[in-house]
Design a protein around this motif. Structure first.
Motif, short mmCIF file in Angstrom:
data_model
loop_
_atom_site.label_atom_id
_atom_site.label_comp_id
_atom_site.label_asym_id
_atom_site.label_seq_id
_atom_site.Cartn_x
_atom_site.Cartn_y
_atom_site.Cartn_z
N ASP A 212 -3.91 5.39 2.17
CA ASP A 212 -5.14 5.80 2.84
C ASP A 212 -5.47 7.23 2.39
O ASP A 212 -4.60 7.98 1.95
N ASP A 213 -6.72 7.62 2.56
CA ASP A 213 -7.15 8.96 2.15
C ASP A 213 -6.34 10.07 2.81
O ASP A 213 -6.16 11.13 2.23
N ASN A 214 -5.85 9.82 4.01
CA ASN A 214 -5.12 10.87 4.74
C ASN A 214 -3.61 10.67 4.72
O ASN A 214 -2.91 11.27 5.52
N GLU A 215 -3.10 9.84 3.80
CA GLU A 215 -1.66 9.59 3.72
C GLU A 215 -1.05 10.29 2.51
O GLU A 215 -1.59 10.21 1.41
N GLU B 32 0.81 -1.21 0.00
CA GLU B 32 0.00 0.00 0.00
C GLU B 32 0.85 1.27 0.00
O GLU B 32 0.55 2.21 -0.73
#
Length: 186
Positions: A142-145, A99
Motif C-alpha cells: 500500500d502507499d503507506n506501507e 502483497e
C-alpha cells in the motif's frame, strides 16, 4: 455450547458510534447485565484480519518487520492484513502474503482463529498455514506501507519470542500454531 453460558450474557440497550474511521468503529453501548443492572461498554468494531504462517521448502518461515506508530517502534510479525468487505479470509491471506512479501504458496490450510483483544474489540484474526512458499510476483505494498521481508527458522522465531524481539499477539499465536502443526503434527 454458547447456550451453556446464558447466565453471563449482556444485552445491548442502546448503542452509539463514538468515532468511525477507515479501520476502526469505536462504540459506547449501554448494556443490561445478568443481574438486571446496566452499565456502559466501550469497544472497537473491526472487520477482521488474516495472518499467514508461510513456510518455504527449506522450512524457513517468512516474517515482516514493520514500524507500528502507536508503540513507536518496529515489530517482527508474520504477514497479515485486514479482511476487505466481501472478501473471504482465505483470499485475504493469499493477497496479503503476495502483497507484503511477494511470495505465493502451493498449499493452504486454515488452522483456527484468535481474538487479540477480547476486553475491548470484536476483532478476529483467521490463522492460515501456507506451505511450499516461493517467490511469486513483485510486492504490491500500500502507499503507506514500508516493510522489510526476511525468514527465520521456527527455533530462531521461538528464540525471538523468548528474548522479547517478538511480542505481537497474532505472531505469538501463529507461532504456537506453527510449533504444534509443524513439529507435533496437529
Amino acid at each position: 455450547m454458547e447456550d451453556d453460558y446464558e447466565h453471563l450474557r449482556e444485552v445491548e440497550i442502546a448503542g452509539t458510534s463514538v468515532f468511525r474511521g477507515n479501520l476502526l468503529d469505536v462504540r459506547c453501548d449501554k448494556v443490561r447485565l445478568p443481574d438486571g443492572e446496566s452499565t456502559l461498554r466501550e469497544y472497537i468494531r473491526h472487520q477482521g484480519a488474516a495472518v499467514v504462517i508461510a513456510q518455504r521448502a527449506d522450512q524457513r518461515l517468512i516474517f515482516v518487520r514493520q514500524y507500528r506508530y502507536p508503540l513507536q517502534r518496529a515489530f517482527l510479525e508474520l504477514p497479515a492484513g485486514k479482511i476487505d468487505p466481501g472478501e473471504a479470509p482465505a483470499d485475504t491471506a493469499r493477497r496479503e502474503l503476495r502483497e507484503e512479501t511477494g511470495y505465493v504458496a502451493e498449499q493452504w490450510r486454515h488452522l483456527g482463529v484468535m481474538h487479540p483483544c477480547v476486553g475491548y474489540s470484536d476483532e478476529r484474526i483467521e490463522i492460515f498455514l501456507a506451505s511450499n512458499v516461493r517467490r511469486g510476483s513483485p510486492r504490491a505494498l500500500d502507499d503507506n506501507e514500508f516493510i522489510d521481508v526476511f525468514s527465520l527458522t521456527l527455533p530462531e522465531a521461538l528464540e525471538a519470542v523468548r528474548d522479547g524481539r517478538i511480542t505481537d499477539a497474532k505472531t505469538l499465536s501463529g507461532l504456537l500454531w506453527a510449533e504444534k502443526v509443524l513439529v507435533s503434527g496437529w
